[in-house]
Structure formats: C-alpha cells, structure tokens
Design an enzyme around this catalytic site. Structure first.
Site, PDB file in Angstrom:
ATOM      1  N   GLY A   1      48.108  22.377   6.359  1.00 52.21           N
ATOM      2  CA  GLY A   1      47.491  23.608   5.637  1.00 52.21           C
ATOM      3  C   GLY A   1      46.540  22.333   5.336  1.00 52.21           C
TER       4      GLY A   1
ATOM      5  N   GLU B   1      51.211  23.107  14.001  1.00 49.93           N
ATOM      6  CA  GLU B   1      52.203  23.073  15.247  1.00 49.93           C
ATOM      7  C   GLU B   1      53.475  21.475  15.014  1.00 49.93           C
ATOM      8  OE1 GLU B   1      52.479  23.240  18.637  1.00 49.93           O
ATOM      9  OE2 GLU B   1      54.072  22.054  18.752  1.00 49.93           O
TER      10      GLU B   1
ATOM     11  N   THR C   1      54.454  16.769   8.226  1.00 52.69           N
ATOM     12  CA  THR C   1      53.590  16.054   8.611  1.00 52.69           C
ATOM     13  C   THR C   1      54.538  14.762   8.819  1.00 52.69           C
ATOM     14  OG1 THR C   1      51.519  17.242   8.033  1.00 52.69           O
ATOM     15  CG2 THR C   1      50.907  14.743   9.351  1.00 52.69           C
TER      16      THR C   1
ATOM     17  N   ASP D   1      48.886  20.468  -2.905  1.00 51.62           N
ATOM     18  CA  ASP D   1      50.904  21.465  -3.553  1.00 51.62           C
ATOM     19  C   ASP D   1      51.168  20.101  -4.494  1.00 51.62           C
ATOM     20  OD1 ASP D   1      50.007  23.675  -2.376  1.00 51.62           O
ATOM     21  OD2 ASP D   1      51.945  23.242  -0.527  1.00 51.62           O
TER      22      ASP D   1
ATOM     23  N   ARG E   1      43.611  42.482 -22.262  1.00 55.18           N
ATOM     24  CA  ARG E   1      44.164  43.051 -21.258  1.00 55.18           C
ATOM     25  C   ARG E   1      45.701  41.580 -21.501  1.00 55.18           C
ATOM     26  NH1 ARG E   1      39.731  44.775 -17.072  1.00 55.18           N
ATOM     27  NH2 ARG E   1      40.681  47.740 -17.303  1.00 55.18           N
TER      28      ARG E   1
ATOM     29  N   GLY F   1      51.150  26.294  -4.093  1.00 51.74           N
ATOM     30  CA  GLY F   1      51.628  25.054  -4.600  1.00 51.74           C
ATOM     31  C   GLY F   1      53.320  24.868  -3.727  1.00 51.74           C
ATOM     32  N   HIS F   2      53.511  26.551  -3.004  1.00 46.74           N
ATOM     33  CA  HIS F   2      54.365  26.611  -2.224  1.00 46.74           C
ATOM     34  C   HIS F   2      55.626  26.308  -3.402  1.00 46.74           C
ATOM     35  CE1 HIS F   2      56.208  25.632   1.055  1.00 46.74           C
ATOM     36  NE2 HIS F   2      56.996  26.512   1.680  1.00 46.74           N
TER      37      HIS F   2
ATOM     38  N   ARG G   1      47.032  43.039 -16.031  1.00 46.60           N
ATOM     39  CA  ARG G   1      45.770  42.975 -14.734  1.00 46.60           C
ATOM     40  C   ARG G   1      46.201  41.646 -13.160  1.00 46.60           C
ATOM     41  NH1 ARG G   1      44.732  47.669 -15.308  1.00 46.60           N
ATOM     42  NH2 ARG G   1      42.534  48.204 -15.025  1.00 46.60           N
TER      43      ARG G   1
ATOM     44  N   GLN H   1      41.081  28.069  -3.896  1.00 45.80           N
ATOM     45  CA  GLN H   1      41.614  26.744  -4.216  1.00 45.80           C
ATOM     46  C   GLN H   1      42.165  25.821  -2.882  1.00 45.80           C
ATOM     47  OE1 GLN H   1      45.933  27.365  -6.493  1.00 45.80           O
ATOM     48  NE2 GLN H   1      44.998  29.477  -5.264  1.00 45.80           N
TER      49      GLN H   1
HETATM   50  O1  F6P Z   1      50.589  23.806   1.473  1.00 46.42           O
HETATM   51  C1  F6P Z   1      49.012  24.142   0.887  1.00 46.42           C
HETATM   52  C2  F6P Z   1      49.483  25.530   1.309  1.00 46.42           C
HETATM   53  O2  F6P Z   1      48.036  26.306   0.974  1.00 46.42           O
HETATM   54  C3  F6P Z   1      50.320  25.834   0.061  1.00 46.42           C
HETATM   55  O3  F6P Z   1      50.475  25.875  -1.232  1.00 46.42           O
HETATM   56  C4  F6P Z   1      51.085  27.804   0.355  1.00 46.42           C
HETATM   57  O4  F6P Z   1      51.277  28.276   0.525  1.00 46.42           O
HETATM   58  C5  F6P Z   1      49.871  27.224   1.675  1.00 46.42           C
HETATM   59  O5  F6P Z   1      50.078  26.320   2.385  1.00 46.42           O
HETATM   60  C6  F6P Z   1      49.747  28.457   2.999  1.00 46.42           C
HETATM   61  O6  F6P Z   1      50.077  28.362   3.890  1.00 46.42           O
HETATM   62  P1  F6P Z   1      48.896  29.095   5.882  1.00 46.42           P
HETATM   63  O7  F6P Z   1      47.906  28.039   5.603  1.00 46.42           O
HETATM   64  O8  F6P Z   1      49.485  28.917   6.514  1.00 46.42           O
HETATM   65  O9  F6P Z   1      48.411  29.951   5.145  1.00 46.42           O
END
Ligand code: F6P
Length: 338
Positions: free
Chosen positions: A10, A73, A111, A133, A168, A176-177, A256, A264
């Site tokens: 990413g 990849e 990576t 992340d 609300r 952040g995975h 909501r 981000q």
């Molecule tokens: O690792 C960065 C990140 O943006 C994570 O926060 C998110 O879960 C993931 O990549 C999203 O991945 P993709 O680009 O494959 O949608």
C-alpha cells in the site's frame, strides 16, 4: 554501482521523498546509477523500469503516492495449482540483466519479508520501512504514520462540532490493519471519548456505560475512534456498522458512523515524514556504498540505524496495553472499551 529502487504494498505519504533521498544521494554524492522499478516486484518480474537522474529526482519531496507505482505482488507466494514457482528465478535473472549491484525495497511488513527472501537468493538488498500503519517491527516509527495521524486527527476534530450540535454518538473507523497505532494517536490527539484498539478488544457494555455516564454529566454526545482490525462478536475487521448499531441500541442515543478510509493514506507527507524519509533514504545509500546489504534501515531512539532483515522480517509491532498514551488516557477518563 547501479542500484534499483522499488515501492511495494500500500502507498503512503513519503515514498517519493524516500526515492529522492536514496536517488539524489546515490547520483550526486556517490556517483551511482539509479533505476526506478515500476509497480513493485511486478516491475522486477516484467523488467519494467525507468532511469532516474537528477532531473527526474526533482520535485518529489512533497508529492504523495509514488512516482514508481506500487503493487501487492508477492513473488514467493506458492503457486495455486501446486506447480513450481518460477518467479524467484526470474527475479534473480532480471536483477543481473539490469546490471544491478543492489535492490532497494521500500515497503511495509509484507515487503520486509519479501526483501529478506530476495536477499536469501544471494542478491544484495536494502529495505526501507514505510506504512501509515506504523506496525513494522524494528523501527520506532514508519514514515507515513505521522501524516496519516494528522489527517485522522483533523477528521475527528470536525466530528466534534456535528456530534455536539445533534447530541449524537459519532463512530469513526481508522486504518491500521491489525494494529491500533493510528487509532490511538489520532484518538488521543482528537480528544475521542472512547478509543477501541484491535490489540485490546472491546466490551460493548463498557463502551455504552461510558457514553451514558457522559450523558448523565450533561454531555449527550460522544466520539468513538475504532481501529479497522477490532474483533467484535468474534468477527475480525469492519467493526463499525455493528458497533454503531450496538451503541445506539444500548444507549438510546442516535449514532452515526464514518469510515475515513483511503483519505488518511493519500496526499502530501507532513514535514516530519519528509525528513524521516530523507534520513532513511540517505542512510540506505550510505550502507550500499559501504557494501553492507541484507538490512532494514530504521529509526530507534531518534537515531537512524539498521537491522539484519532476518531479525525483523515476519514480525509485527503492535500497541502494548501499557503504552503511556493508554495509561494517560485512562487517567483522564477516556474509555478503551475494556
Ligand atoms: O497497510 C496500509 C493499509 O492502508 C491498511 O491500513 C489497510 O488495512 C490496507 O492497507 C488496505 O489495503 P488495500 O490498499 O489493499 O486496500
């Protein structure tokens, strides 16, 4: 010497500043040749590359994304039909065909693993950690994180006024995975009332109690920051809609949701990330000039350093429950849902 540079996984703010840091140091200071490999390891497999010179390395410092493109990849992934994976050998062949003396891999956790495996093929590799992340093991901070936290904080700031105008609950999901770094830092900086991290889990009764206690004190609005990897009801990930429904049902307060998503991750790097990227890139080139390979460049205690890839590859850096921001947040009445 001739070095190849690629970005993989990413994207995040600061990759172009890193390419510039590596490239300009290599070309101007060490007199090296630099080629940019397009779309990560996909470009290495396809010999898709471009020469990088002083001209093409200019104007990159504040640019988001990556001029080289990126891909997910994974050349060492097992082939589905069980046949032999030919990609590792193609990588070795193309590395030599391009006349490379070192491959610089800019990427996150995946990576680092791939870079280690490439180094085990006998190729010279240096890796540079990047990701919003902040979950790469072996470095205190990855570039991209600071920029993402700034954007996420501004988003939370903006939710406060609309939350209080309507009385609300606003639930905001942050990236952040499996790691809650962005949620913790932006949640605290944005003054969230409840911060839910994947590392800590969440008890919905406690979340609702916090929101009702606030209402009883005359604050019938709340901000809930939640990490995308939070496990809720035994399901990992995408917690926000279920969480919002459970808060509304449990508190009776209109709720909501906002999923900040790729906003981000895109855009220009912060000043901090530009400087971090420049320092990491410069040190990477210095190690290449010294012939020290198989290492990941990192920042530890404000110092730029490096670690052997075998020590960092395949490990995650997660938020620890005793992080001082969590302890401080709890002291100030912020709920972490546990
Ligand atoms: O690792 C960065 C990140 O943006 C994570 O926060 C998110 O879960 C993931 O990549 C999203 O991945 P993709 O680009 O494959 O949608």
């Amino acid at each position: 010497m001739k070095i190849g540079i690629l970005s993989s996984g990413g994207d995040c703010p600061g990759i172009n500043a890193t390419i510039r840091g590596v490239g300009k140091t290599a070309v101007s200071h060490f007199g090296m040749e630099v080629v940019g490999i397009r779309y990560g390891f996909q470009g290495l497999l396809n010999k898709d590359y471009t020469e990088l010179d002083d001209r093409s390395l200019s104007g990159l410092l504040n640019l988001g994304g990556t001029i080289l493109g990126t891909s997910r990849e994974k050349p060492f992934r097992r082939v589905l039909d069980g046949s032999e994976n030919e990609k590792p050998q193609i990588i070795v062949d193309n590395y030599h065909a391009l006349g490379l003396d070192c491959l610089v891999c800019i990427g996150g956790n995946g990576t680092q693993k791939t870079a280690y495996k490439v180094s085990q093929l006998g190729l010279n590799v240096i890796s540079i950690p990047k990701t919003i992340d902040n979950d790469v093991f072996g470095t205190d901070i990855t570039f991209g994180f600071h920029s993402a936290v700034d954007i996420a904080t501004e988003a939370i700031d903006r939710l406060h006024s609309t939350a209080s105008a309507h009385n609300r609950v606003m639930v905001i999901e942050l990236m952040g995975h499996k790691a809650g770094w962005i949620t913790l830092y932006a949640g605290m900086a944005g003054g969230a009332d409840v911060i839910l991290l994947p590392e800590l889990g969440c008890d919905i009764e406690k979340v609702n109690k916090t929101i009702l206690n606030r209402a009883a004190k005359g604050k019938p609005y709340s901000i809930v920051a939640v990490g995308e990897g939070l496990e809720l009801d035994g399901m990992q990930g995408n917690p926000t809609s279920r969480l919002s429904r459970q808060i509304e049902a449990g508190t009776g307060i209109e709720t909501r949701e906002t999923i900040l998503g790729y906003v981000q991750r895109g855009g220009n790097p912060s000043a901090f990330d530009r400087n971090l990227a420049t320092r990491l890139g410069g040190h990477a080139t210095e190690l290449i000039a010294k012939g020290q390979f198989g290492r990941m460049i990192s920042l530890i205690d404000e110092q730029i350093t490096s670690f052997p890839l075998e020590k960092v590859a395949g490990k995650l850096k997660l938020v620890q429950p005793d992080h001082d921001l969590i302890i401080q947040g709890k002291r100030m009445g912020i709920s972490f849902g546990i």
